[in-house]
Scaffold this motif. Sequence first.
Motif, PDB file in Angstrom:
ATOM      1  N   ALA A   1       0.825  -1.206   0.000  1.00 31.61           N
ATOM      2  CA  ALA A   1       0.000   0.000   0.000  1.00 31.61           C
ATOM      3  C   ALA A   1       0.859   1.256   0.000  1.00 31.61           C
ATOM      4  CB  ALA A   1      -0.929  -0.015   1.214  1.00 31.61           C
ATOM      5  N   ALA A   2       1.956   1.234   0.760  1.00 30.46           N
ATOM      6  CA  ALA A   2       2.859   2.391   0.797  1.00 30.46           C
ATOM      7  C   ALA A   2       3.495   2.620  -0.571  1.00 30.46           C
ATOM      8  CB  ALA A   2       3.934   2.179   1.856  1.00 30.46           C
ATOM      9  N   THR A   3       3.884   1.535  -1.242  1.00 28.85           N
ATOM     10  CA  THR A   3       4.465   1.659  -2.580  1.00 28.85           C
ATOM     11  C   THR A   3       3.450   2.219  -3.561  1.00 28.85           C
ATOM     12  OG1 THR A   3       6.027  -0.152  -2.206  1.00 28.85           O
ATOM     13  CG2 THR A   3       5.499   0.376  -4.489  1.00 28.85           C
ATOM     14  N   MET A   4       2.227   1.715  -3.503  1.00 29.65           N
ATOM     15  CA  MET A   4       1.194   2.206  -4.408  1.00 29.65           C
ATOM     16  C   MET A   4       0.895   3.683  -4.152  1.00 29.65           C
ATOM     17  SD  MET A   4      -1.442  -1.005  -4.902  1.00 29.65           S
ATOM     18  CE  MET A   4      -1.902  -1.162  -3.180  1.00 29.65           C
ATOM     19  N   SER A   5       0.872   4.084  -2.886  1.00 34.66           N
ATOM     20  CA  SER A   5       0.623   5.491  -2.554  1.00 34.66           C
ATOM     21  C   SER A   5       1.703   6.376  -3.154  1.00 34.66           C
ATOM     22  CB  SER A   5       0.583   5.679  -1.029  1.00 34.66           C
ATOM     23  OG  SER A   5      -0.472   4.949  -0.450  1.00 34.66           O
ATOM     24  N   ARG A   6       2.947   5.954  -3.010  1.00 30.82           N
ATOM     25  CA  ARG A   6       4.081   6.759  -3.480  1.00 30.82           C
ATOM     26  C   ARG A   6       4.113   6.838  -5.005  1.00 30.82           C
ATOM     27  NH1 ARG A   6       7.397   3.977  -1.174  1.00 30.82           N
ATOM     28  NH2 ARG A   6       8.267   2.682  -2.836  1.00 30.82           N
ATOM     29  N   VAL A   7       3.872   5.730  -5.669  1.00 30.47           N
ATOM     30  CA  VAL A   7       4.023   5.701  -7.121  1.00 30.47           C
ATOM     31  C   VAL A   7       2.781   6.222  -7.838  1.00 30.47           C
ATOM     32  CG1 VAL A   7       4.429   4.205  -9.112  1.00 30.47           C
ATOM     33  CG2 VAL A   7       5.658   3.781  -6.979  1.00 30.47           C
ATOM     34  N   LEU A   8       1.611   5.874  -7.326  1.00 33.88           N
ATOM     35  CA  LEU A   8       0.368   6.227  -8.017  1.00 33.88           C
ATOM     36  C   LEU A   8      -0.185   7.579  -7.589  1.00 33.88           C
ATOM     37  CD1 LEU A   8      -1.402   2.734  -8.038  1.00 33.88           C
ATOM     38  CD2 LEU A   8      -0.013   3.794  -9.829  1.00 33.88           C
ATOM     39  N   GLY A   9       0.361   8.138  -6.511  1.00 34.73           N
ATOM     40  CA  GLY A   9      -0.018   9.491  -6.121  1.00 34.73           C
ATOM     41  C   GLY A   9      -1.369   9.618  -5.456  1.00 34.73           C
ATOM     42  N   ARG A  10      -1.880   8.530  -4.907  1.00 35.91           N
ATOM     43  CA  ARG A  10      -3.099   8.621  -4.097  1.00 35.91           C
ATOM     44  C   ARG A  10      -2.947   7.668  -2.915  1.00 35.91           C
ATOM     45  NH1 ARG A  10      -4.621   5.654  -8.724  1.00 35.91           N
ATOM     46  NH2 ARG A  10      -5.712   3.684  -8.295  1.00 35.91           N
ATOM     47  N   ASP A  11      -3.762   7.896  -1.904  1.00 39.42           N
ATOM     48  CA  ASP A  11      -3.565   7.189  -0.649  1.00 39.42           C
ATOM     49  C   ASP A  11      -4.110   5.765  -0.693  1.00 39.42           C
ATOM     50  OD1 ASP A  11      -2.339   9.353   0.530  1.00 39.42           O
ATOM     51  OD2 ASP A  11      -4.207  10.165   1.365  1.00 39.42           O
ATOM     52  N   PHE A  12      -3.245   4.830  -0.303  1.00 40.61           N
ATOM     53  CA  PHE A  12      -3.628   3.438  -0.100  1.00 40.61           C
ATOM     54  C   PHE A  12      -3.204   3.027   1.310  1.00 40.61           C
ATOM     55  CE2 PHE A  12      -3.273   3.674  -4.696  1.00 40.61           C
ATOM     56  CZ  PHE A  12      -4.336   2.889  -5.151  1.00 40.61           C
ATOM     57  N   SER A  13      -3.932   2.089   1.869  1.00 44.92           N
ATOM     58  CA  SER A  13      -3.566   1.561   3.178  1.00 44.92           C
ATOM     59  C   SER A  13      -4.081   0.131   3.289  1.00 44.92           C
ATOM     60  CB  SER A  13      -4.149   2.416   4.308  1.00 44.92           C
ATOM     61  OG  SER A  13      -5.571   2.430   4.254  1.00 44.92           O
ATOM     62  N   PHE A  14      -3.630  -0.558   4.320  1.00 44.11           N
ATOM     63  CA  PHE A  14      -4.067  -1.931   4.562  1.00 44.11           C
ATOM     64  C   PHE A  14      -4.686  -2.025   5.942  1.00 44.11           C
ATOM     65  CE2 PHE A  14      -2.917  -6.061   6.576  1.00 44.11           C
ATOM     66  CZ  PHE A  14      -3.864  -6.833   5.921  1.00 44.11           C
TER      67      PHE A  14
END
Length: 277
Positions: A201-214
């Motif tokens: 989720a942290a990687t997706m947040s950083r690369v995709l530019g929107r917030d992800f979490s688990f």
Amino acid sequence: MLGVTGSTGHLGGRIARLLAAEGVQQRLVVRTPAKAPQLPGSTVVQASYADGAAVRRALEGLDTVLMVSAAEAEDRLEEHRTFVDAAAAAGVRRLVYTSFYGAAPDATFLLARDHHLTERHIERSGMVPTFLRDNLYADFFPLLAGADGVIRGPADDGRVAAVAQDDIAAAAVAVLLDPGAHAGRTYELTGPAAITLTEAAATMSRVLGRDFSFVDETLEEAYASRSAYGAADWQVAAWVSTYTAIAAGELAGVTGDVELLTGRPATSLEELLTPGG
């Protein structure tokens, strides 16, 4: 000429396009010919896995066939057995099967048990198998999140060595271009590292530019949160067992088989999600 199934799907389509780029002649076996990719050197024949007679006709004269596992269904194992029996009856000598990482009779991920039984059926068929056991698809990680960007499931802090579909396709093509060299082999195809869903989720947040979490769910919460989809009980159980398999550590192993087959390192989640990466 190679027999290739699944070319209307994500993985099979990638493999078929790569083979076409290598100048390989293919017989594309599909349920719906109108959806088959138009590729140089390919012919299209219609057959569903459940129709043994049609499969036999479609595969006659072929030495090597790629069997992409069928779409998830309650009767998928029976469809696989029908296809395998028809392939053997058609005279196919080598069958390359896309299985699942850690396929075993007692695998926590319920669908991995069907893959194990399919592997055993292929081994008993008289054909020479090559098994490509794919870990979870890294490509699908963003799709695990809800509209709020939250991935929910009982995965705890378990790790998963998810693999890019492009890496699986490249590995499959390497096998299909020289099937004799891979006869009887089993390859465990993974990403370059095992990560937690929190890290994903942290990687997706950083690369995709929107917030992800688990958010780690209990089993009860997991079944309840998926009940709204109206899916059959077996499907819900399979979905939940994806996460419990991660929690159990059964998807955490990292291998070098992608690099062994393709000559390049496996793709990380960050590389996969990065535009032009």
